[in-house]
Write a protein that holds these residues in place. Structure first.
Motif, PDB file in Angstrom:
ATOM      1  N   VAL A 143      99.515  83.500  51.305  1.00 56.82           N
ATOM      2  CA  VAL A 143      99.200  82.792  52.543  1.00 56.82           C
ATOM      3  C   VAL A 143      98.608  81.443  52.158  1.00 56.82           C
ATOM      4  N   PRO A 156     103.814  81.632  55.313  1.00 57.95           N
ATOM      5  CA  PRO A 156     102.797  81.581  56.368  1.00 57.95           C
ATOM      6  C   PRO A 156     101.572  80.765  55.961  1.00 57.95           C
ATOM      7  N   THR A 301      90.696  84.445  58.375  1.00 55.84           N
ATOM      8  CA  THR A 301      92.026  84.669  58.963  1.00 55.84           C
ATOM      9  C   THR A 301      93.109  84.689  57.898  1.00 55.84           C
ATOM     10  N   MET A 305      95.571  87.836  57.320  1.00 54.56           N
ATOM     11  CA  MET A 305      97.032  87.691  57.339  1.00 54.56           C
ATOM     12  C   MET A 305      97.646  88.241  56.055  1.00 54.56           C
ATOM     13  N   GLU A 308      97.626  92.044  55.936  1.00 56.20           N
ATOM     14  CA  GLU A 308      98.699  92.584  56.783  1.00 56.20           C
ATOM     15  C   GLU A 308     100.033  92.527  56.049  1.00 56.20           C
ATOM     16  N   MET A 309     100.266  91.449  55.317  1.00 56.06           N
ATOM     17  CA  MET A 309     101.507  91.335  54.542  1.00 56.06           C
ATOM     18  C   MET A 309     101.525  92.343  53.399  1.00 56.06           C
ATOM     19  N   SER A 315     107.151  92.534  56.847  1.00 57.31           N
ATOM     20  CA  SER A 315     106.794  91.875  58.100  1.00 57.31           C
ATOM     21  C   SER A 315     106.981  90.369  57.976  1.00 57.31           C
ATOM     22  N   SER A 316     107.050  89.698  59.103  1.00 54.37           N
ATOM     23  CA  SER A 316     107.189  88.231  59.132  1.00 54.37           C
ATOM     24  C   SER A 316     106.003  87.648  59.896  1.00 54.37           C
ATOM     25  N   PRO A 317     104.877  87.472  59.213  1.00 52.82           N
ATOM     26  CA  PRO A 317     103.685  86.980  59.910  1.00 52.82           C
ATOM     27  C   PRO A 317     103.859  85.561  60.414  1.00 52.82           C
ATOM     28  N   LYS A 318     103.295  85.272  61.569  1.00 52.35           N
ATOM     29  CA  LYS A 318     103.375  83.938  62.135  1.00 52.35           C
ATOM     30  C   LYS A 318     102.238  83.075  61.611  1.00 52.35           C
ATOM     31  N   SER A 319     102.526  81.802  61.407  1.00 55.93           N
ATOM     32  CA  SER A 319     101.487  80.865  60.991  1.00 55.93           C
ATOM     33  C   SER A 319     100.571  80.568  62.172  1.00 55.93           C
TER      34      SER A 319
END
Length: 335
Positions: A143, A156, A301, A305, A308-309, A315-319
């Motif tokens: 991230v 992300p 944050t 993030m 979660e990854m 998954s495709s985390p949003k920025s």
């Protein structure tokens, strides 16, 4: 199979989850989905791994996250690191701070480090090229935090809108009646410096204000002494600025000191707006008007993030862009 030979990595592989998820099931199961807890515990039972839900994972079993920063001497990073550490600790992870640039000469060393410590994930506060991001992602999830490569899609990040923040800060100086506004900026190799300069120029254009090119100064690093010398040169020339928008509160403190040297009053003769809202911005005299970055939240944050990854690799985390706000203090208030 003997219990002592069973590792979290083996449990994670058999259960189809990350080692971080296994650690959370052991230590913070309330943070894990019920079906995932059931799958991990079933795998543990099948492997003959006895455990108590309240037991802490051993040091060797706790996933390690590497947080890469450009330089530890910049106080801005302290709260970002603190936020990431709070998140990592809550999830049973270690946080390793790595201080180094990410360039052609150092990227191999950084990737070797990720392999050597068996990193479970990485948080980058350096700007990296798309190729470098791909090299790192091939080893761990990543991230980008604060700095990010806006030309590299699929990676992300969590940051602020530096352009809008700088435009608002410079526009505020214009509204205060300042028409000779200089910029003291960081190196343009960083996204934040590029965007803050663009925001500054946009605000001047809207106000129909032009400034000499030598009033736009890029320094190679966030350094008080460098900034002080550059500001003194500007204040010792004619015409001289009547305001400064600067890319760091450290630079703003240098403006206040330089103004004192030339017997100029802040804010009567010179106004200044800083950036970051670091702790000492309230301690200077006058106190510094500045753009507040939610530094603790940025670090926290970014780590959330990443976790979660790590738990859901596909998954495709949003920025995420967090809000920044202008905090008005004495360096721009005519009193």
């Amino acid at each position: 199979m003997k219990q002592e030979k069973i590792t979290i990595e083996e449990i994670a592989r058999q259960a189809g989850v990350s080692p971080a998820t296994v650690s959370r099931v052991q230590n913070h199961r309330e943070l894990v989905k019920a079906d995932t807890v059931k799958r991990v515990e079933s795998t543990m039972a099948a492997l003959g791994y006895a455990f108590e839900s309240t037991a802490l994972p051993s040091i060797e079993e706790q996933p390690l996250i590497v947080l890469n920063i450009p330089g530890i001497e910049n106080v801005f990073y302290q709260e970002v690191i603190k936020g990431a550490r709070v998140s990592a600790k809550a999830h049973g992870c270690h946080l390793l701070i790595n201080e180094s640039p990410l360039d052609r000469g150092s990227i191999r060393n950084f990737c070797n480090l990720l392999h050597r410590v068996n990193a479970a994930g990485s948080i980058l506060l350096n700007r990296a090229s798309e190729e470098q991001l791909k090299q790192i992602r091939a080893i761990t999830p990543l991230v980008q935090c604060c700095e990010y490569n806006e030309d590299a899609s699929g990676f992300p990040y969590v940051s602020i809108d530096d352009f809008s923040a700088a435009e608002a800060a410079t526009g505020y100086l214009c509204n205060c009646g300042c028409n000779k506004i200089a910029l003291i900026n960081g190196p343009l190799s960083f996204k934040y410096a590029v965007k803050r300069q663009e925001g500054y120029l946009s605000a001047l254009k809207k106000a129909e204000i032009s400034v000499p090119q030598n009033w736009i100064i890029q320094l190679p690093e966030i350094n008080y002494q460098m900034a002080y010398a550059a500001i003194c040169r500007l204040l010792n020339s004619e015409p001289r600025p009547n305001a400064f928008f600067v890319a760091s509160d450290i630079f703003a403190a240098a403006v206040i000191r330089a103004a004192m040297r030339f017997k100029l009053n802040v804010p009567k003769d010179i106004m200044v707006v800083g950036f970051d809202n670091i702790e000492f911005s309230t301690m200077t005299c006058p106190s510094i008007t500045t753009v507040n970055q939610p530094r603790l939240q940025l670090g926290y944050t970014a780590c959330e993030m990443l976790l979660e990854m790590m738990e859901n690799p596909f998954s495709s985390p949003k920025s995420l862009i967090l809000d920044a706000e202008l905090v008005i203090r004495e360096s721009t208030a005519k009193i």
